[in-house]
Design a protein around this motif. Structure first.
Motif, PDB file in Angstrom:
ATOM      1  N   ARG A 164      -5.032   6.288   8.963  1.00  0.00           N
ATOM      2  CA  ARG A 164      -4.936   4.840   9.179  1.00  0.00           C
ATOM      3  C   ARG A 164      -4.073   4.204   8.086  1.00  0.00           C
ATOM      4  N   ALA A 165      -4.276   4.622   6.841  1.00  0.00           N
ATOM      5  CA  ALA A 165      -3.489   4.079   5.729  1.00  0.00           C
ATOM      6  C   ALA A 165      -2.008   4.417   5.909  1.00  0.00           C
ATOM      7  N   ARG A 166      -1.728   5.659   6.252  1.00  0.00           N
ATOM      8  CA  ARG A 166      -0.323   6.072   6.420  1.00  0.00           C
ATOM      9  C   ARG A 166       0.336   5.387   7.609  1.00  0.00           C
ATOM     10  N   SER A 167      -0.452   5.002   8.601  1.00  0.00           N
ATOM     11  CA  SER A 167       0.124   4.303   9.760  1.00  0.00           C
ATOM     12  C   SER A 167       0.666   2.931   9.375  1.00  0.00           C
ATOM     13  N   LYS A 168       0.277   2.430   8.222  1.00  0.00           N
ATOM     14  CA  LYS A 168       0.725   1.106   7.766  1.00  0.00           C
ATOM     15  C   LYS A 168       1.813   1.180   6.697  1.00  0.00           C
ATOM     16  N   LEU A 169       2.229   2.397   6.307  1.00  0.00           N
ATOM     17  CA  LEU A 169       3.271   2.522   5.282  1.00  0.00           C
ATOM     18  C   LEU A 169       4.506   1.724   5.669  1.00  0.00           C
ATOM     19  N   GLY A 170       5.033   0.970   4.718  1.00  0.00           N
ATOM     20  CA  GLY A 170       6.214   0.151   4.943  1.00  0.00           C
ATOM     21  C   GLY A 170       5.908  -1.243   5.467  1.00  0.00           C
ATOM     22  N   GLU A 171       4.661  -1.484   5.824  1.00  0.00           N
ATOM     23  CA  GLU A 171       4.293  -2.804   6.356  1.00  0.00           C
ATOM     24  C   GLU A 171       4.295  -3.843   5.245  1.00  0.00           C
ATOM     25  N   GLN A 172       4.822  -5.007   5.583  1.00  0.00           N
ATOM     26  CA  GLN A 172       4.781  -6.144   4.670  1.00  0.00           C
ATOM     27  C   GLN A 172       3.849  -7.186   5.279  1.00  0.00           C
ATOM     28  N   GLY A 173       3.764  -8.329   4.677  1.00  0.00           N
ATOM     29  CA  GLY A 173       2.910  -9.371   5.226  1.00  0.00           C
ATOM     30  C   GLY A 173       1.698  -9.638   4.366  1.00  0.00           C
ATOM     31  N   TYR A 174       1.820  -9.338   3.086  1.00  0.00           N
ATOM     32  CA  TYR A 174       0.730  -9.604   2.157  1.00  0.00           C
ATOM     33  C   TYR A 174       0.373 -11.082   2.164  1.00  0.00           C
ATOM     34  N   SER A 175      -0.913 -11.367   2.163  1.00  0.00           N
ATOM     35  CA  SER A 175      -1.422 -12.726   2.025  1.00  0.00           C
ATOM     36  C   SER A 175      -2.661 -12.660   1.163  1.00  0.00           C
ATOM     37  N   LEU A 176      -2.688 -13.436   0.110  1.00  0.00           N
ATOM     38  CA  LEU A 176      -3.823 -13.407  -0.803  1.00  0.00           C
ATOM     39  C   LEU A 176      -5.135 -13.665  -0.075  1.00  0.00           C
ATOM     40  N   LEU A 177      -5.149 -14.609   0.857  1.00  0.00           N
ATOM     41  CA  LEU A 177      -6.391 -14.966   1.537  1.00  0.00           C
ATOM     42  C   LEU A 177      -6.631 -14.199   2.832  1.00  0.00           C
ATOM     43  N   LEU A 178      -5.581 -13.758   3.510  1.00  0.00           N
ATOM     44  CA  LEU A 178      -5.749 -13.179   4.839  1.00  0.00           C
ATOM     45  C   LEU A 178      -5.415 -11.696   4.962  1.00  0.00           C
ATOM     46  N   ASN A 179      -4.624 -11.161   4.043  1.00  0.00           N
ATOM     47  CA  ASN A 179      -4.182  -9.768   4.175  1.00  0.00           C
ATOM     48  C   ASN A 179      -3.818  -9.205   2.803  1.00  0.00           C
ATOM     49  N   ASN A 180      -4.825  -9.001   1.968  1.00  0.00           N
ATOM     50  CA  ASN A 180      -4.562  -8.490   0.631  1.00  0.00           C
ATOM     51  C   ASN A 180      -4.931  -7.010   0.529  1.00  0.00           C
ATOM     52  N   CYS A 181      -4.861  -6.465  -0.669  1.00  0.00           N
ATOM     53  CA  CYS A 181      -5.107  -5.039  -0.865  1.00  0.00           C
ATOM     54  C   CYS A 181      -6.536  -4.639  -0.492  1.00  0.00           C
ATOM     55  N   GLU A 182      -7.500  -5.516  -0.706  1.00  0.00           N
ATOM     56  CA  GLU A 182      -8.874  -5.202  -0.332  1.00  0.00           C
ATOM     57  C   GLU A 182      -9.043  -5.218   1.187  1.00  0.00           C
ATOM     58  N   HIS A 183      -8.431  -6.198   1.862  1.00  0.00           N
ATOM     59  CA  HIS A 183      -8.439  -6.206   3.326  1.00  0.00           C
ATOM     60  C   HIS A 183      -7.900  -4.870   3.854  1.00  0.00           C
ATOM     61  N   PHE A 184      -6.769  -4.440   3.296  1.00  0.00           N
ATOM     62  CA  PHE A 184      -6.127  -3.200   3.734  1.00  0.00           C
ATOM     63  C   PHE A 184      -7.043  -1.995   3.528  1.00  0.00           C
ATOM     64  N   ALA A 185      -7.599  -1.844   2.331  1.00  0.00           N
ATOM     65  CA  ALA A 185      -8.437  -0.671   2.027  1.00  0.00           C
ATOM     66  C   ALA A 185      -9.673  -0.626   2.923  1.00  0.00           C
ATOM     67  N   PHE A 186     -10.315  -1.773   3.118  1.00  0.00           N
ATOM     68  CA  PHE A 186     -11.510  -1.784   3.967  1.00  0.00           C
ATOM     69  C   PHE A 186     -11.160  -1.561   5.435  1.00  0.00           C
ATOM     70  N   TRP A 187      -9.999  -2.036   5.874  1.00  0.00           N
ATOM     71  CA  TRP A 187      -9.581  -1.768   7.248  1.00  0.00           C
ATOM     72  C   TRP A 187      -9.362  -0.260   7.440  1.00  0.00           C
ATOM     73  N   CYS A 188      -8.740   0.372   6.460  1.00  0.00           N
ATOM     74  CA  CYS A 188      -8.509   1.817   6.559  1.00  0.00           C
ATOM     75  C   CYS A 188      -9.825   2.580   6.655  1.00  0.00           C
ATOM     76  N   LYS A 189     -10.820   2.168   5.888  1.00  0.00           N
ATOM     77  CA  LYS A 189     -12.091   2.906   5.820  1.00  0.00           C
ATOM     78  C   LYS A 189     -13.063   2.518   6.930  1.00  0.00           C
ATOM     79  N   THR A 190     -13.052   1.243   7.367  1.00  0.00           N
ATOM     80  CA  THR A 190     -14.087   0.775   8.292  1.00  0.00           C
ATOM     81  C   THR A 190     -13.545   0.207   9.600  1.00  0.00           C
ATOM     82  N   GLY A 191     -12.258  -0.108   9.644  1.00  0.00           N
ATOM     83  CA  GLY A 191     -11.692  -0.737  10.833  1.00  0.00           C
ATOM     84  C   GLY A 191     -11.799  -2.249  10.821  1.00  0.00           C
TER      85      GLY A 191
END
Length: 163
Positions: free
Chosen positions: A98-125
């Motif tokens: 799941r993490a590798r499927s997002k490699l190269g993706e941009q669109g960081y948002s402090l409130l809506l799409n940050n590093c914690e959002h990404f990590a938890f999405w990879c682990k839990t969906g």
């Protein structure tokens, strides 16, 4: 140094926040990488060395792993608090895929799409950030939502009809 297993959520403490990623093995981490100020600049999901991920931090924390700095209690607390305990984790390989499927993706948002959002999405969906939830909860304490005007508006409406 702590031992992280592939598919683990890892993080480091930075000034004022925690930076999250997914440990992909061989001293590599998949995370939102930012070349400039981490709170202001856009980021890209990339796989970097563990040393680059850690930057100036001297301790790596493993959120759902085992060992002296493994923070399983925090992971369990987040799962209970944020997900009401009704979420399951993907296997280590599924998490990495799941993490590798997002490699190269941009669109960081402090409130809506940050590093914690990404990590938890990879682990839990589910893309959630306890850090953002805590900030928003504090904000609501300082600036409560407006009072429900529907009752006062309705009574004003009723008075206008009787005139």
């Amino acid at each position: 140094m702590i031992t992280a297993n592939t598919g683990d959520i890892v993080y480091v403490k930075r000034k004022g926040y925690r930076h999250f990623g997914i440990y992909s093995g061989n001293e590599q981490v998949i995370h939102y990488h930012k070349e400039h100020h981490p709170l202001l600049s856009d980021g890209i999901i990339t796989e970097t060395t563990l040393a680059e991920f850690m930057s100036d931090s001297d301790t790596l924390y493993v959120l759902n792993g085992i060992g002296p700095t493994a923070d399983t209690h925090l992971f369990d607390w987040i799962i209970q608090r944020v997900f009401d305990g009704e979420i399951t984790s993907f296997s280590p390989q599924e998490t990495i895929d799941r993490a590798r499927s997002k490699l190269g993706e941009q669109g960081y948002s402090l409130l809506l799409n940050n590093c914690e959002h990404f990590a938890f999405w990879c682990k839990t969906g589910v893309a959630k950030s306890s850090q953002v939830d805590d900030i928003l909860a504090c904000f609501l304490l300082l600036v409560p939502p407006p009072a429900d005007k529907s009752i006062s508006d309705q009574s004003a409406f009723d008075k206008s009809k009787t005139i």
